[in-house]
Write an enzyme that holds these catalytic residues in place. Structure first.
Site, PDB file in Angstrom:
ATOM      1  N   GLY A 155      -1.676   4.935  -4.577  1.00  0.00           N
ATOM      2  CA  GLY A 155      -1.634   3.730  -5.407  1.00  0.00           C
ATOM      3  C   GLY A 155      -0.563   3.708  -6.473  1.00  0.00           C
ATOM      4  O   GLY A 155      -0.171   2.641  -6.938  1.00  0.00           O
ATOM      5  N   TYR A 179       0.840  -1.197   0.000  1.00  0.00           N
ATOM      6  CA  TYR A 179       0.000   0.000   0.000  1.00  0.00           C
ATOM      7  C   TYR A 179       0.875   1.247   0.000  1.00  0.00           C
ATOM      8  O   TYR A 179       2.022   1.238   0.440  1.00  0.00           O
ATOM      9  CB  TYR A 179      -0.958   0.008   1.193  1.00  0.00           C
ATOM     10  CG  TYR A 179      -0.305   0.171   2.550  1.00  0.00           C
ATOM     11  CD1 TYR A 179      -0.092   1.440   3.102  1.00  0.00           C
ATOM     12  CD2 TYR A 179       0.099  -0.942   3.300  1.00  0.00           C
ATOM     13  CE1 TYR A 179       0.490   1.587   4.348  1.00  0.00           C
ATOM     14  CE2 TYR A 179       0.689  -0.793   4.542  1.00  0.00           C
ATOM     15  CZ  TYR A 179       0.876   0.472   5.062  1.00  0.00           C
ATOM     16  OH  TYR A 179       1.468   0.624   6.294  1.00  0.00           O
ATOM     17  N   CYS A 180       0.310   2.337  -0.543  1.00  0.00           N
ATOM     18  CA  CYS A 180       0.976   3.647  -0.536  1.00  0.00           C
ATOM     19  C   CYS A 180      -0.120   4.709  -0.498  1.00  0.00           C
ATOM     20  O   CYS A 180      -1.295   4.383  -0.346  1.00  0.00           O
ATOM     21  CB  CYS A 180       1.900   3.809  -1.741  1.00  0.00           C
ATOM     22  SG  CYS A 180       1.083   3.634  -3.343  1.00  0.00           S
ATOM     23  N   THR A 181       0.229   5.969  -0.661  1.00  0.00           N
ATOM     24  CA  THR A 181      -0.743   7.052  -0.465  1.00  0.00           C
ATOM     25  C   THR A 181      -1.904   6.999  -1.449  1.00  0.00           C
ATOM     26  O   THR A 181      -3.067   6.985  -1.050  1.00  0.00           O
ATOM     27  CB  THR A 181      -0.052   8.427  -0.579  1.00  0.00           C
ATOM     28  OG1 THR A 181       1.067   8.458   0.307  1.00  0.00           O
ATOM     29  CG2 THR A 181      -1.019   9.545  -0.216  1.00  0.00           C
ATOM     30  N   ILE A 222      -4.116   4.551   0.295  1.00  0.00           N
ATOM     31  CA  ILE A 222      -4.643   4.893   1.618  1.00  0.00           C
ATOM     32  C   ILE A 222      -5.776   5.909   1.518  1.00  0.00           C
ATOM     33  O   ILE A 222      -6.776   5.819   2.244  1.00  0.00           O
ATOM     34  CB  ILE A 222      -3.527   5.458   2.510  1.00  0.00           C
ATOM     35  CG1 ILE A 222      -2.387   4.461   2.638  1.00  0.00           C
ATOM     36  CG2 ILE A 222      -4.060   5.816   3.899  1.00  0.00           C
ATOM     37  CD1 ILE A 222      -1.088   5.068   3.130  1.00  0.00           C
TER      38      ILE A 222
END
Length: 297
Positions: free
Chosen positions: A177, A173-175, A202
């Site tokens: 995508g 996961y990241c901010t 996220i």
């Protein structure tokens, strides 16, 4: 109230198209007083911009007209999160040293509604693809923190550490995508089989899940004036240290190492005396301008 549009798309565009689209977007955004950053490359587009609801809706349609079918997320802010507009051309829409270029072989997407159950499975390793200053203010429980300073360092983390988990299920996961798409594409290209990623990142998760039943802990760092977001894209409790650009909260500001506009507990032992003195001069100038503006009202 500003509407915020975050978007990206991996798709090949000829360089001549990229240059023409830069001109078109610059003209339209300036005319509509839209601010933020748009990055264009042959591999696609990546941007976060804000403006009135009407003008942002217009730009969303305009993006489609000039050939971008972007992955789009929206949120709202009571204040303008960007100071200026930048529409620029780069080699990559998110820098990863040309690895995973065009992100054509990404991991499988997991919807936010299914994410909590998926990552709580005993056979899944959760990996945070963000940098250390982002992970310290919020994360999913039991996630692996790569402790990187830049996204390009994540490649070394993959080659050195994640390679040991090559045959495990990996949930990334990241901010928003986009970093997961680059990283997962590289990982699959070197033989990882079971790679998954949170769809929309996220921000999409926080806009989809309710705080009472979501497993996200803390706040999400964002690269604009809001600094951090909570569930429902509510502005969080963090500010930026103007010395090191790391997020700080009220406890940091109460520290003996905090000096407004100069330093915080994160950078007190990192910044030199010359750097702190320059920051003090800048802070004094900022305060002077604020006083002048108040007195002229």
């Amino acid at each position: 109230m500003d509407k915020i549009l975050s978007f990206y798309e991996f798709n090949f565009f000829d360089l001549s198209e990229v240059k023409e689209n830069q001109k078109k977007l610059s003209i339209k955004c300036k005319k509509l007083d839209i601010r933020g950053t748009i990055i264009l490359a042959e591999e696609g587009i990546n941007g976060t911009i804000s403006g009135t609801v009407e003008n942002i809706d217009f730009i969303e349609v305009f993006l489609s007209k000039i050939g971008y079918k972007a992955n789009i997320k929206t949120s709202y802010s009571k204040k303008t999160p960007f100071k200026r507009l930048k529409v620029k051309i780069q080699n990559e829409i998110v820098t990863f040293n040309q690895l995973g270029k065009f992100a054509s072989n990404t991991g499988d997407f997991i919807e936010p509604e299914e994410w909590d159950d998926f990552i709580q499975s005993g056979d899944v390793k959760i990996v945070d693809v963000r940098n250390y200053y982002e992970t310290v203010i919020g994360k999913f429980p039991n996630s692996i923190d790569p402790q990187t300073e830049t996204f390009t360092e994540f490649k070394n983390f993959i080659d050195r550490e994640l390679i040991k988990l090559k045959h495990k299920k990996i949930a990334m996961y990241c901010t928003g995508g986009i970093r997961c798409e680059k990283a997962s594409s590289y990982m699959k290209n070197i033989g990882f089989k079971n790679v998954f990623q949170l769809k929309g990142g996220i921000i999409n998760y926080l806009n989809t899940k309710d705080k009472n039943n979501g497993v996200w802990e803390g706040e999400c760092f964002v690269f604009d004036e809001r600094v951090s977001l909570d569930y429902g894209s509510e502005v969080g409790n963090f500010e930026l240290c103007h010395g090191c650009r790391n997020p700080i909260d009220e406890s940091d500001k109460k520290s003996i190492y905090f000096e407004e506009g100069v330093s915080c507990p994160n950078c007190i032992n990192i910044r030199s005396d010359n750097q702190r003195n320059r920051s003090r001069e800048r802070q004094a100038q900022t305060q002077f301008v604020k006083k002048m503006k108040k007195s002229s009202r």
